[in-house]
Design a protein around this motif. Structure first.
Motif, PDB file in Angstrom:
ATOM      1  N   ALA A 114      10.324 -12.731  48.157  1.00  0.00           N
ATOM      2  CA  ALA A 114      11.107 -13.897  47.746  1.00  0.00           C
ATOM      3  C   ALA A 114      10.171 -15.086  47.834  1.00  0.00           C
ATOM      4  O   ALA A 114       9.493 -15.277  48.844  1.00  0.00           O
ATOM      5  N   ALA A 115      10.090 -15.868  46.761  1.00  0.00           N
ATOM      6  CA  ALA A 115       9.159 -16.992  46.724  1.00  0.00           C
ATOM      7  C   ALA A 115       9.795 -18.164  45.990  1.00  0.00           C
ATOM      8  O   ALA A 115      10.806 -18.012  45.300  1.00  0.00           O
ATOM      9  N   ALA A 116       9.184 -19.310  46.130  1.00  0.00           N
ATOM     10  CA  ALA A 116       9.694 -20.521  45.494  1.00  0.00           C
ATOM     11  C   ALA A 116       9.518 -20.490  43.979  1.00  0.00           C
ATOM     12  O   ALA A 116      10.332 -21.048  43.245  1.00  0.00           O
ATOM     13  N   GLU A 144      20.846 -19.327  42.659  1.00  0.00           N
ATOM     14  CA  GLU A 144      20.008 -19.263  43.856  1.00  0.00           C
ATOM     15  C   GLU A 144      18.627 -19.843  43.554  1.00  0.00           C
ATOM     16  O   GLU A 144      18.099 -19.640  42.461  1.00  0.00           O
ATOM     17  N   PRO A 145      18.035 -20.543  44.511  1.00  0.00           N
ATOM     18  CA  PRO A 145      16.682 -21.071  44.284  1.00  0.00           C
ATOM     19  C   PRO A 145      15.643 -19.961  44.384  1.00  0.00           C
ATOM     20  O   PRO A 145      15.869 -18.923  45.003  1.00  0.00           O
ATOM     21  N   GLY A 146      14.514 -20.172  43.754  1.00  0.00           N
ATOM     22  CA  GLY A 146      13.392 -19.260  43.897  1.00  0.00           C
ATOM     23  C   GLY A 146      13.471 -18.023  43.012  1.00  0.00           C
ATOM     24  O   GLY A 146      14.336 -17.899  42.154  1.00  0.00           O
ATOM     25  N   VAL A 147      12.505 -17.145  43.230  1.00  0.00           N
ATOM     26  CA  VAL A 147      12.377 -15.921  42.441  1.00  0.00           C
ATOM     27  C   VAL A 147      12.206 -14.728  43.377  1.00  0.00           C
ATOM     28  O   VAL A 147      11.885 -14.892  44.553  1.00  0.00           O
ATOM     29  N   ARG A 148      12.397 -13.549  42.812  1.00  0.00           N
ATOM     30  CA  ARG A 148      12.198 -12.306  43.561  1.00  0.00           C
ATOM     31  C   ARG A 148      11.271 -11.396  42.761  1.00  0.00           C
ATOM     32  O   ARG A 148      11.231 -11.453  41.535  1.00  0.00           O
ATOM     33  N   LEU A 149      10.565 -10.559  43.502  1.00  0.00           N
ATOM     34  CA  LEU A 149       9.635  -9.627  42.886  1.00  0.00           C
ATOM     35  C   LEU A 149       9.619  -8.368  43.755  1.00  0.00           C
ATOM     36  O   LEU A 149       9.686  -8.465  44.979  1.00  0.00           O
ATOM     37  N   ARG A 150       9.544  -7.217  43.139  1.00  0.00           N
ATOM     38  CA  ARG A 150       9.440  -5.948  43.878  1.00  0.00           C
ATOM     39  C   ARG A 150       8.188  -5.234  43.397  1.00  0.00           C
ATOM     40  O   ARG A 150       7.952  -5.107  42.198  1.00  0.00           O
ATOM     41  N   CYS A 151       7.380  -4.782  44.359  1.00  0.00           N
ATOM     42  CA  CYS A 151       6.220  -3.975  44.010  1.00  0.00           C
ATOM     43  C   CYS A 151       6.124  -2.805  44.975  1.00  0.00           C
ATOM     44  O   CYS A 151       6.791  -2.776  46.017  1.00  0.00           O
ATOM     45  N   TYR A 152       5.314  -1.841  44.625  1.00  0.00           N
ATOM     46  CA  TYR A 152       5.195  -0.602  45.388  1.00  0.00           C
ATOM     47  C   TYR A 152       3.742  -0.425  45.801  1.00  0.00           C
ATOM     48  O   TYR A 152       2.834  -0.555  44.976  1.00  0.00           O
ATOM     49  N   LEU A 153       3.519  -0.130  47.090  1.00  0.00           N
ATOM     50  CA  LEU A 153       2.175   0.049  47.623  1.00  0.00           C
ATOM     51  C   LEU A 153       1.951   1.481  48.049  1.00  0.00           C
ATOM     52  O   LEU A 153       2.866   2.134  48.549  1.00  0.00           O
ATOM     53  N   ASP A 154       0.730   1.939  47.888  1.00  0.00           N
ATOM     54  CA  ASP A 154       0.312   3.241  48.406  1.00  0.00           C
ATOM     55  C   ASP A 154      -0.711   2.964  49.496  1.00  0.00           C
ATOM     56  O   ASP A 154      -1.874   2.706  49.221  1.00  0.00           O
ATOM     57  N   LEU A 155      -0.257   2.965  50.750  1.00  0.00           N
ATOM     58  CA  LEU A 155      -1.127   2.648  51.888  1.00  0.00           C
ATOM     59  C   LEU A 155      -2.068   3.792  52.225  1.00  0.00           C
ATOM     60  O   LEU A 155      -2.933   3.642  53.081  1.00  0.00           O
TER      61      LEU A 155
END
Length: 77
Positions: free
Chosen positions: A12-14, A44-55
């Motif tokens: 979640a970011a501005a 709602e203020p701001g934006v959302r983003l979803r990403c997937y990581l392979d640790l």
């Protein structure tokens, strides 16, 4: 995720630039499936983003002194 080392990250970011910059920081260290865009929730203020990581992928560090501490088994549960 169903396998150890695979992580879903919700951001979640501005604004778009901040969310995408954070995603890029993650991508610089781990293999990622990058999001192509951010989403906005109506009213709602701001934006959302979803990403997937392979640790499980090796870290790509600029310098050895920037190494991250190991993750304990307790922290991953």
């Amino acid at each position: 995720m169903s396998e150890p080392g695979l992580v879903v990250v919700d951001v979640a970011a501005a604004d778009d630039a901040t969310a995408l910059a954070f995603q890029q920081l993650l991508a610089d260290r781990w293999a990622t499936a990058p999001a192509q865009h951010t989403t906005r929730d109506a009213g709602e203020p701001g934006v959302r983003l979803r990403c997937y990581l392979d640790l499980r992928q090796p870290l790509s560090l600029a310098a050895p002194d920037e190494a991250l501490p190991p993750v304990s088994a307790a922290a991953s549960q």
